[in-house]
Design a protein around this motif. Sequence first.
Motif, PDB file in Angstrom:
ATOM      1  N   THR A 831      19.820  14.611 -56.342  1.00 21.54           N
ATOM      2  CA  THR A 831      18.715  15.525 -56.621  1.00 21.54           C
ATOM      3  C   THR A 831      17.467  14.707 -56.937  1.00 21.54           C
ATOM      4  OG1 THR A 831      18.016  17.411 -57.971  1.00 21.54           O
ATOM      5  CG2 THR A 831      19.234  15.669 -59.089  1.00 21.54           C
ATOM      6  N   ASN A 832      16.333  15.337 -56.841  1.00 24.39           N
ATOM      7  CA  ASN A 832      15.073  14.653 -57.133  1.00 24.39           C
ATOM      8  C   ASN A 832      14.823  14.633 -58.630  1.00 24.39           C
ATOM      9  OD1 ASN A 832      14.397  14.134 -54.423  1.00 24.39           O
ATOM     10  ND2 ASN A 832      13.604  16.223 -54.184  1.00 24.39           N
ATOM     11  N   GLY A 833      14.503  13.470 -59.136  1.00 26.89           N
ATOM     12  CA  GLY A 833      14.206  13.325 -60.543  1.00 26.89           C
ATOM     13  C   GLY A 833      12.721  13.138 -60.772  1.00 26.89           C
ATOM     14  N   GLN A 834      12.397  12.635 -61.923  1.00 25.78           N
ATOM     15  CA  GLN A 834      10.996  12.363 -62.230  1.00 25.78           C
ATOM     16  C   GLN A 834      10.504  11.197 -61.384  1.00 25.78           C
ATOM     17  OE1 GLN A 834      10.791  11.717 -66.433  1.00 25.78           O
ATOM     18  NE2 GLN A 834      11.157  13.887 -66.928  1.00 25.78           N
ATOM     19  N   ASN A 835       9.192  11.169 -61.163  1.00 26.23           N
ATOM     20  CA  ASN A 835       8.562  10.093 -60.389  1.00 26.23           C
ATOM     21  C   ASN A 835       9.104  10.026 -58.964  1.00 26.23           C
ATOM     22  OD1 ASN A 835       7.133   9.340 -62.755  1.00 26.23           O
ATOM     23  ND2 ASN A 835       8.892   8.112 -63.422  1.00 26.23           N
ATOM     24  N   SER A 836       9.597  11.196 -58.463  1.00 21.16           N
ATOM     25  CA  SER A 836      10.068  11.316 -57.074  1.00 21.16           C
ATOM     26  C   SER A 836      11.261  10.431 -56.753  1.00 21.16           C
ATOM     27  CB  SER A 836       8.917  10.983 -56.093  1.00 21.16           C
ATOM     28  OG  SER A 836       7.842  11.882 -56.266  1.00 21.16           O
ATOM     29  N   ASN A 837      11.924   9.921 -57.768  1.00 22.56           N
ATOM     30  CA  ASN A 837      13.125   9.123 -57.487  1.00 22.56           C
ATOM     31  C   ASN A 837      14.334  10.034 -57.348  1.00 22.56           C
ATOM     32  OD1 ASN A 837      12.991   9.768 -60.249  1.00 22.56           O
ATOM     33  ND2 ASN A 837      14.558   8.224 -60.681  1.00 22.56           N
ATOM     34  N   VAL A 838      15.359   9.529 -56.692  1.00 23.07           N
ATOM     35  CA  VAL A 838      16.579  10.302 -56.457  1.00 23.07           C
ATOM     36  C   VAL A 838      17.567  10.009 -57.586  1.00 23.07           C
ATOM     37  CG1 VAL A 838      18.497  10.727 -54.875  1.00 23.07           C
ATOM     38  CG2 VAL A 838      16.216  10.230 -53.972  1.00 23.07           C
ATOM     39  N   VAL A 839      18.167  11.078 -58.086  1.00 19.46           N
ATOM     40  CA  VAL A 839      19.101  10.946 -59.202  1.00 19.46           C
ATOM     41  C   VAL A 839      20.486  11.391 -58.743  1.00 19.46           C
ATOM     42  CG1 VAL A 839      19.671  11.721 -61.540  1.00 19.46           C
ATOM     43  CG2 VAL A 839      17.273  11.336 -60.889  1.00 19.46           C
ATOM     44  N   LEU A 840      21.489  10.622 -59.120  1.00 15.09           N
ATOM     45  CA  LEU A 840      22.881  10.949 -58.803  1.00 15.09           C
ATOM     46  C   LEU A 840      23.449  11.857 -59.890  1.00 15.09           C
ATOM     47  CD1 LEU A 840      25.475  10.427 -57.097  1.00 15.09           C
ATOM     48  CD2 LEU A 840      25.925   8.479 -58.611  1.00 15.09           C
ATOM     49  N   GLY A 841      23.959  13.016 -59.478  1.00 12.20           N
ATOM     50  CA  GLY A 841      24.527  13.960 -60.425  1.00 12.20           C
ATOM     51  C   GLY A 841      26.027  14.139 -60.236  1.00 12.20           C
ATOM     52  N   THR A 842      26.672  14.660 -61.268  1.00 12.76           N
ATOM     53  CA  THR A 842      28.122  14.872 -61.249  1.00 12.76           C
ATOM     54  C   THR A 842      28.432  16.331 -61.563  1.00 12.76           C
ATOM     55  OG1 THR A 842      28.526  12.622 -62.029  1.00 12.76           O
ATOM     56  CG2 THR A 842      30.342  14.175 -62.235  1.00 12.76           C
ATOM     57  N   THR A 843      29.354  16.908 -60.802  1.00 10.59           N
ATOM     58  CA  THR A 843      29.809  18.275 -61.048  1.00 10.59           C
ATOM     59  C   THR A 843      31.317  18.258 -61.270  1.00 10.59           C
ATOM     60  OG1 THR A 843      28.078  19.237 -59.653  1.00 10.59           O
ATOM     61  CG2 THR A 843      29.994  20.613 -60.133  1.00 10.59           C
TER      62      THR A 843
END
Length: 861
Positions: A831-843
């Motif tokens: 998903t997109n995080g702050q400062n347009s960086n990509v963030v890895l998430g866990t479900t």
Amino acid sequence: MSFRKLQVIGLLFTMLMVNNIYSQTSKKGIPLKQILQKLEELHQIKFSYSDDVIKDKLITKVSYDDSLEDLLLKFEEQSGLIFKQATERYILVLEKKKPRPGVLCGYIKDIFSKETIEGVSVYIEEKKVGVFSDENGYFELKQAEKNDILIISYGGYKTIKKTVGSIDGNDCKTFEIEEYSSELDEVLINSYLVNGISKNKDGSIAIKPQQRDILPGLTEPDILQSVQLLPGVLSPNETSSGLHIRGGTPDQNLVLFDGIRIYNPAHFFGMISAFNPYIIEEVNVLSEGVGAQYGNHVSGVVDIRTKSKVAKEISAAFGSNLTHADAFLKMPLGKKASILVSGRRSLSDFFETSTFQSLAKKVFQNTVIDQNEKNDVDQVFDKNNRFYFQDFNTKLNLEIGENDQLMLHQLFVSNKLDYRFGLSDGSFLQTDQLDVKNIGLGANWMKQWDEKLSQETTVYYSDYDLNYSFIGGQNVDPVFSQSSLKKNSIKEFSFKTELKNQFRKNHQIGYGFELINNDVAYNLGRTYSFAPDSDYNIEEASSSTIYALYSNYIYENEDKFNIRIGLRNTYFSLEKLFFVTPRIYTQVKVFPNFWANFSYEKKQQNISQIIEFSTNDFGLENYVWSLSNKNEIPILKSDQFSSGLVFRKNDWMIDVNAYHKKIDGLTSLGQSVATNANIIANGSSTSKGINFLLKKRFNDYTSWISYSYGDTKFTFPQTNEGNPFSGNNDITHRLRWSHNYKVGNFDFSLGWVYRTGIPFTEVLERNNNGTQEFFFGDINGRRLESYQRLDFSSTYQFNISKNKKWKGKLGVSFLNIFDRSNKLQRSFFLTNGQNSNVVLGTTDTVSLGFTPNVMFRIIYN
């Protein structure tokens, strides 16, 4: 000395005194009345007797683990009384009549059920004299002389001939006659886990829901949830239908209901069995030694049967718990026919209980329904989630001749979901509709040609339909619309006939033919108004016919030695392939109370489930059924070896079994395995394990411990450089400790289960010269945390009417008492995080939380 120590000493002294009194009583015998009262509690029956008849009658060597039929036979031998089954619940205790001078008297009983039989012909052919047995199976025959030949004859039973002089004339003797039958005695252990669950000589487990004692967390005898408590059966996702038997997957099992194959055996997205347990007579679960009559599967068999005998009296029941209500009626239609009607329906579209909310939270987590709820923090959107399930059964039993029986049955299973999410002004609206049905129609004809030869013929039609549609859109700027659909159908017709011939004393051979025709189709589609080039519509339809000739040979010498050899010859028309597959199961009594067994079997399957990603964002029912096609989806083939030991003595029982199973023909589409270049790959699985069960009974208290070790490895040449890796649902260790206690009309059950977590593939992040990269770790190289759960259940039974025909039953259960959040599955997303960086998430998908349930039933019989 402290008060606590005095309490302990007093308790030990009391136990020693009770044990001493019991030992002295046991040597002389236990009063019959005391035993009958105990049996009334254990089996929910009622004995009718005069106190004068059973006065001073003592019984020795009583084991309540024995079947009720065996116990009554022992009582008759030791007491000289007669036990007559008046109805399904009432048993009469009668005093034997004494012979009058010059009169031959006796009683006629069924050799297996021990029920007395009315209307049996007893005669001496040479003298043309004879009588019929009365309602108590009793007869008196005059003019019988020493050298006369006494003939006992009854339709559907083997005729007995005896010389009158060989009959002891000091008492009225009991004559047992045997019904024409091709079946040999099956049971090895009567009370496997609890009463109502037995282990058969062919290695199968038989569950009789109406006789089954309470189990942990189950106030009602849910069929598939009961199966999960057996050693070697797992449900990694906590669903009722998610049966993983010895490393196999649920779609590799064969589930039959009165001979009809069922492709959707559960309600509420797998949480509740689709079968009303109160109309079921027996469930046979086979994980080894599967006979050649069972085809088109590579894992286990769950064979569910409703009552086949014509009902002689009306019985009915209705009840409810906090998820659904049910009712059934069974009634005779004259002397030769009876009908059974039953139905169940969920309560969720009328009102939501805490139990339903707990199940729904587990089912709908990580779906679009859950996401919309979480995202609508300010409650701006209107949401409506209407879901319900129902099932309906009818069965007609007919005796169309002395040795012919016909059964006609129907099954209807339905689950419907209608979800709406949008704005009240209609400017934005999304709808998800899901409808899953399984309809079955079948007929069984059983014919006894003579005392050795019998035939059974089954015809059925099974219709499975899944329909899902999504429509979403917005009629204000920016205007857009989108839709998706998923359809899956199976139209299956089957004809099967089998002849069984019991020759000599302990030998039986059977020959059969089976034809199965499948029409399987699925349709996946999607449209986007803002990206019409991405629209697609995929349709697949195929038809296959299976022709099979099979045979089974059985030799059985009581419980000392038995061997079962099967051979199945199968032709698959779609693939134009022919298979010859042997099956063998043997068991030998190596020492007193000690048996060893061995089995080997080869099996094939041409229909299985594949995962689809078209409606993956909805999050429910993401698999569709598909026929094999030789290429991407080959025929599944399995080889399994197993061996084991069984020990049984008094109230102790130990069962140990080890297995090795290999399945070829797996597809990456079915197992959700990532491959290089996203190609469809074929592979195999190898499962090995050991199952251990220890059970001990202490009068009214029973405890059992089961442990399962399993190791399932996948091998796909295009994945993991061709090296094996852990299967998606591989659970290495599972330990279950359960307890049952009965006091008066109360039953209590407590069970704790521990298991290791399932594996998952971790997504990792790294910085490659300033570039953010994400990559997969070792395939299924990590495991989730261990799983633990404690469940409790209790029931209370009582009489409502004075004649005890109307009865009631109350029950309460608690699943996951400590509300432990067990992780069942893990996935990753970007998903997109702050400062347009990509963030890895866990479900994470988590287990069912603390879930209470209450049950109430009214029974008439």
